[in-house]
Enzyme design. Structure first.
Site, PDB file in Angstrom:
ATOM      1  N   HIS A 185       3.322   1.033   2.995  1.00  0.00           N
ATOM      2  CA  HIS A 185       2.435   1.732   2.074  1.00  0.00           C
ATOM      3  C   HIS A 185       1.962   2.992   2.767  1.00  0.00           C
ATOM      4  CE1 HIS A 185      -0.982   2.690  -0.518  1.00  0.00           C
ATOM      5  NE2 HIS A 185      -1.655   2.909   0.602  1.00  0.00           N
TER       6      HIS A 185
ATOM      7  N   TYR B 281      -4.639  -2.231  -5.026  1.00  0.00           N
ATOM      8  CA  TYR B 281      -3.647  -1.973  -6.071  1.00  0.00           C
ATOM      9  C   TYR B 281      -4.275  -2.070  -7.464  1.00  0.00           C
ATOM     10  CZ  TYR B 281       0.268  -2.038  -2.718  1.00  0.00           C
ATOM     11  OH  TYR B 281       1.149  -1.748  -1.697  1.00  0.00           O
TER      12      TYR B 281
ATOM     13  N   GLU C 137      -9.033   4.299   1.157  1.00  0.00           N
ATOM     14  CA  GLU C 137      -8.192   3.239   1.752  1.00  0.00           C
ATOM     15  C   GLU C 137      -8.533   3.022   3.222  1.00  0.00           C
ATOM     16  OE1 GLU C 137      -4.177   4.388   0.859  1.00  0.00           O
ATOM     17  OE2 GLU C 137      -4.399   3.886  -1.269  1.00  0.00           O
TER      18      GLU C 137
ATOM     19  N   ASN D 268       9.352  -2.581  -0.055  1.00  0.00           N
ATOM     20  CA  ASN D 268       9.680  -1.206   0.363  1.00  0.00           C
ATOM     21  C   ASN D 268       9.007  -0.806   1.674  1.00  0.00           C
ATOM     22  OD1 ASN D 268       7.132  -0.986  -0.668  1.00  0.00           O
ATOM     23  ND2 ASN D 268       7.644   0.483  -2.286  1.00  0.00           N
TER      24      ASN D 268
ATOM     25  N   LYS E 287       4.151  -3.411   5.597  1.00  0.00           N
ATOM     26  CA  LYS E 287       4.153  -4.549   4.675  1.00  0.00           C
ATOM     27  C   LYS E 287       4.907  -5.725   5.298  1.00  0.00           C
ATOM     28  CE  LYS E 287       4.005  -1.634   0.504  1.00  0.00           C
ATOM     29  NZ  LYS E 287       4.526  -1.511  -0.874  1.00  0.00           N
TER      30      LYS E 287
END
Ligand code: IDP
Ligand code: MG
Length: 153
Positions: free
Chosen positions: A115, A49, A126, A112, A9
């Site tokens: 992913h 998402y 994905e 965070n 990310k």
């Protein structure tokens, strides 16, 4: 062998953590089967998402995930989906155990770092969302004797 998706990310890109996190996965014995940088857009993130689009934090999540290009990676290995999730740790970095990526590098529920696909069904969906088929390589280590036992291959 299972394949799973990891996204570095913007929090990982901005904080220059990509190299050491790739090293963790390689040291574990996972194999890189695909790797590239890309800029995410709102349409792709709404798909990725979809389970969060109605949450009040979704606009913040969108902004956060589009803030810089991301690096997407396909990792391969026995039970790779479970193993990578365990290495990733709990969603909120403040709850994630020390030793996990989020536990060691994140103080945030949103920022965070990575992913990781959370189930075999998600991993398949994905990987096809972020990679073209020809961008995932079906190579393997030539000598896997010290990564898995014969009955695990
Ligand atoms: P996961 O990344 O551990 O699979 P999900 O529940 O699928 O967790 O959420 C996807 C991402 O959305 C999280 O990694 C995090 O960046 C963000 N997120 C989830 N819950 C919250 C929250 O309560 N506040 C802010 N961001 C959140
Ligand atoms: Mg998730």
């Amino acid at each position: 062998m299972e394949k799973t998706l990891v996204i570095f990310k913007p929090s990982a890109i901005e904080r220059a953590l990509v190299g050491q996190i790739i090293t963790r996965f390689q040291q574990k014995g996972l194999v890189i089967a695909g790797l590239k940088m890309m800029q995410l857009d709102e349409a792709l993130l709404r798909e990725h998402y979809a389970h969060l689009v109605d949450r009040d934090f979704f606009p913040l999540l969108l902004n956060s995930m589009m803030a810089t290009p991301v690096i997407v990676m396909c990792l391969k290995g026995k039970d790779a989906i479970k193993v990578v999730r365990l290495m990733t740790g709990a969603t909120n970095g403040r709850d994630a155990l020390p030793g996990t990526i989020r536990g060691d590098f994140s103080m945030s529920g949103q920022e965070n770092i990575v992913h990781a696909s959370s189930s075999p069904e998600d991993a398949v969906a994905e990987l096809s969302r972020f990679f073209k088929p020809e961008e995932i390589f079906d190579w393997d280590c030539n000598d896997k004797r010290y990564i898995n036992s014969p009955d695990e291959l």
